[in-house]
Design a protein around this motif. Structure first.
Motif, PDB file in Angstrom:
ATOM      1  N   ASP A   1      28.830 -35.933 -15.161  1.00 46.50           N
ATOM      2  CA  ASP A   1      28.682 -35.492 -16.470  1.00 46.50           C
ATOM      3  C   ASP A   1      27.387 -35.938 -17.241  1.00 46.50           C
ATOM      4  OD1 ASP A   1      29.680 -34.070 -18.898  1.00 46.50           O
ATOM      5  OD2 ASP A   1      29.623 -36.237 -19.839  1.00 46.50           O
ATOM      6  N   LYS A   2      26.933 -37.246 -17.047  1.00 45.19           N
ATOM      7  CA  LYS A   2      25.746 -37.858 -17.586  1.00 45.19           C
ATOM      8  C   LYS A   2      24.471 -36.998 -17.025  1.00 45.19           C
ATOM      9  CE  LYS A   2      27.152 -42.436 -19.171  1.00 45.19           C
ATOM     10  NZ  LYS A   2      27.112 -43.690 -18.727  1.00 45.19           N
ATOM     11  N   LEU A   3      24.458 -36.710 -15.511  1.00 45.25           N
ATOM     12  CA  LEU A   3      23.374 -36.090 -14.905  1.00 45.25           C
ATOM     13  C   LEU A   3      23.379 -34.654 -15.272  1.00 45.25           C
ATOM     14  CD1 LEU A   3      21.341 -36.244 -12.914  1.00 45.25           C
ATOM     15  CD2 LEU A   3      23.099 -35.635 -10.988  1.00 45.25           C
ATOM     16  N   LEU A   4      24.764 -34.035 -15.568  1.00 41.94           N
ATOM     17  CA  LEU A   4      24.451 -32.495 -15.918  1.00 41.94           C
ATOM     18  C   LEU A   4      23.861 -32.550 -17.413  1.00 41.94           C
ATOM     19  CD1 LEU A   4      25.598 -29.399 -16.053  1.00 41.94           C
ATOM     20  CD2 LEU A   4      27.648 -30.496 -16.716  1.00 41.94           C
ATOM     21  N   ARG A   5      24.400 -33.293 -18.185  1.00 41.69           N
ATOM     22  CA  ARG A   5      23.659 -33.463 -19.801  1.00 41.69           C
ATOM     23  C   ARG A   5      22.284 -33.911 -19.842  1.00 41.69           C
ATOM     24  NH1 ARG A   5      27.830 -32.876 -23.558  1.00 41.69           N
ATOM     25  NH2 ARG A   5      30.033 -33.140 -22.606  1.00 41.69           N
ATOM     26  N   LYS A   6      21.766 -34.627 -18.812  1.00 42.77           N
ATOM     27  CA  LYS A   6      20.510 -35.087 -18.733  1.00 42.77           C
ATOM     28  C   LYS A   6      19.733 -33.884 -18.478  1.00 42.77           C
ATOM     29  CE  LYS A   6      17.086 -38.421 -16.925  1.00 42.77           C
ATOM     30  NZ  LYS A   6      17.048 -39.288 -16.198  1.00 42.77           N
ATOM     31  N   THR A   7      20.083 -33.016 -17.507  1.00 42.84           N
ATOM     32  CA  THR A   7      19.539 -31.760 -16.993  1.00 42.84           C
ATOM     33  C   THR A   7      19.446 -30.744 -18.099  1.00 42.84           C
ATOM     34  OG1 THR A   7      19.946 -32.412 -14.796  1.00 42.84           O
ATOM     35  CG2 THR A   7      19.184 -30.000 -15.217  1.00 42.84           C
ATOM     36  N   MET A   8      20.528 -30.603 -18.650  1.00 40.03           N
ATOM     37  CA  MET A   8      20.670 -29.732 -19.856  1.00 40.03           C
ATOM     38  C   MET A   8      19.626 -30.116 -21.018  1.00 40.03           C
ATOM     39  SD  MET A   8      24.967 -29.338 -20.372  1.00 40.03           S
ATOM     40  CE  MET A   8      24.750 -29.310 -21.973  1.00 40.03           C
ATOM     41  N   ARG A   9      19.841 -31.266 -21.180  1.00 38.61           N
ATOM     42  CA  ARG A   9      18.814 -31.610 -22.304  1.00 38.61           C
ATOM     43  C   ARG A   9      17.086 -31.344 -21.856  1.00 38.61           C
ATOM     44  NH1 ARG A   9      18.956 -37.831 -24.153  1.00 38.61           N
ATOM     45  NH2 ARG A   9      18.900 -37.974 -21.765  1.00 38.61           N
ATOM     46  N   THR A  10      16.912 -31.399 -20.795  1.00 43.11           N
ATOM     47  CA  THR A  10      15.502 -31.355 -20.274  1.00 43.11           C
ATOM     48  C   THR A  10      15.537 -29.660 -20.316  1.00 43.11           C
ATOM     49  OG1 THR A  10      15.671 -33.216 -18.714  1.00 43.11           O
ATOM     50  CG2 THR A  10      14.052 -31.150 -18.165  1.00 43.11           C
ATOM     51  N   ARG A  11      16.196 -28.951 -19.964  1.00 41.31           N
ATOM     52  CA  ARG A  11      16.174 -27.434 -20.337  1.00 41.31           C
ATOM     53  C   ARG A  11      15.955 -26.999 -21.490  1.00 41.31           C
ATOM     54  NH1 ARG A  11      13.138 -25.901 -16.291  1.00 41.31           N
ATOM     55  NH2 ARG A  11      14.094 -26.038 -14.290  1.00 41.31           N
ATOM     56  N   VAL A  12      16.907 -27.595 -22.391  1.00 40.79           N
ATOM     57  CA  VAL A  12      16.952 -27.355 -23.864  1.00 40.79           C
ATOM     58  C   VAL A  12      15.323 -27.587 -24.517  1.00 40.79           C
ATOM     59  CG1 VAL A  12      17.842 -27.635 -26.114  1.00 40.79           C
ATOM     60  CG2 VAL A  12      19.388 -27.109 -24.176  1.00 40.79           C
ATOM     61  N   GLY A  13      14.946 -28.673 -24.045  1.00 38.29           N
ATOM     62  CA  GLY A  13      13.774 -29.187 -24.436  1.00 38.29           C
ATOM     63  C   GLY A  13      12.656 -28.259 -24.082  1.00 38.29           C
ATOM     64  N   SER A  14      12.744 -27.612 -22.942  1.00 40.03           N
ATOM     65  CA  SER A  14      11.914 -26.440 -22.306  1.00 40.03           C
ATOM     66  C   SER A  14      12.011 -25.240 -23.080  1.00 40.03           C
ATOM     67  CB  SER A  14      12.117 -26.257 -20.987  1.00 40.03           C
ATOM     68  OG  SER A  14      11.817 -27.252 -20.086  1.00 40.03           O
ATOM     69  N   LEU A  15      13.257 -24.873 -23.615  1.00 37.15           N
ATOM     70  CA  LEU A  15      13.417 -23.832 -24.431  1.00 37.15           C
ATOM     71  C   LEU A  15      12.881 -24.034 -25.951  1.00 37.15           C
ATOM     72  CD1 LEU A  15      17.186 -22.943 -23.728  1.00 37.15           C
ATOM     73  CD2 LEU A  15      15.196 -21.721 -23.393  1.00 37.15           C
ATOM     74  N   ARG A  16      12.896 -25.437 -26.617  1.00 38.39           N
ATOM     75  CA  ARG A  16      12.355 -25.544 -27.646  1.00 38.39           C
ATOM     76  C   ARG A  16      10.760 -25.410 -27.427  1.00 38.39           C
ATOM     77  NH1 ARG A  16      16.017 -30.490 -28.033  1.00 38.39           N
ATOM     78  NH2 ARG A  16      17.702 -29.846 -29.141  1.00 38.39           N
ATOM     79  N   HIS A  17      10.278 -25.727 -26.703  1.00 40.06           N
ATOM     80  CA  HIS A  17       8.533 -25.773 -26.122  1.00 40.06           C
ATOM     81  C   HIS A  17       8.370 -24.270 -26.217  1.00 40.06           C
ATOM     82  CE1 HIS A  17       4.654 -26.587 -24.587  1.00 40.06           C
ATOM     83  NE2 HIS A  17       5.099 -25.618 -23.802  1.00 40.06           N
TER      84      HIS A  17
END
Length: 190
Positions: free
Chosen positions: A26-42
């Motif tokens: 779950d932590k790994l999934l959420r960390k990956t999600m946070r990275t992709r959401v950060g890319s969307l923000r960019h």
């Protein structure tokens, strides 16, 4: 009785290990999600900058340019088109980019991603007619407001090439957003 007790102990140990594994996954999934959401923000920030740039420079590029000399109606329409695109980008991405990937409900977040993906997939239905109308109006404004049609032809060809390059870049950004959504959705659903 000892065998039954040993099975319970072994079962408890296995259960704790599985729970720990789920927490790590779950932590790994959420960390990956946070990275992709950060890319969307960019990507969103880049789109915001582009929209504000168009709004700011449209009068100088299209009206005060002696070759184009476009009307103020055209400038207003250009600024409205850029503002509309900016507003739609904000509306489309709001639920996903404002979510905290570490605390969000995964089912709700996945539904928001699917909605975002669908909106960006269907965006071309809005964008293509809008751009074609705008480009046709730009060509007409340039042709009508210049006396040197040879120079106007060069300007029109240059602007159309620039528009195609901008369209390709914008579509690549749109496809990147869709791809990021697909990646996150696949991770959540699996």
């Amino acid at each position: 009785m000892d065998e039954l007790e040993q099975l319970r102990v072994d079962y408890d140990i296995l259960k704790r290990k599985l729970e720990e594994q789920e927490i790590v996954n779950d932590k790994l999934l959420r960390k990956t999600m946070r990275t992709r959401v950060g890319s969307l923000r960019h990507i969103n920030v880049l789109e915001y900058v582009c929209a504000f740039f168009v709004i700011a420079v449209a009068p100088w590029v299209f009206h005060y340019n002696p070759v184009v000399n476009a009307s103020w109606y055209f400038i207003g329409a250009t600024d409205l088109m850029a503002a509309f695109s900016l507003i739609m980008t904000i509306r489309y991405n709001k639920k996903v980019v404002s979510a905290d990937a570490m605390d969000v409900n995964l089912r709700e977040f996945c539904a928001n991603l699917k909605e975002l993906r669908e909106k960006w997939t269907n965006w071309l239905r809005i964008a293509i007619p809008m751009i074609l109308f705008w480009a046709g109006w730009l060509v007409a404004e340039t042709w009508i407001h210049t006396e040197n049609h040879k120079l106007a032809t060069g300007a029109i060809v240059s602007m159309l090439i620039g528009g195609m390059i901008g369209g390709i870049i914008g579509n690549r950004q749109r496809c990147k957003i869709i791809r990021y959504c697909d990646e996150i959705i696949d991770q959540i659903d699996n």
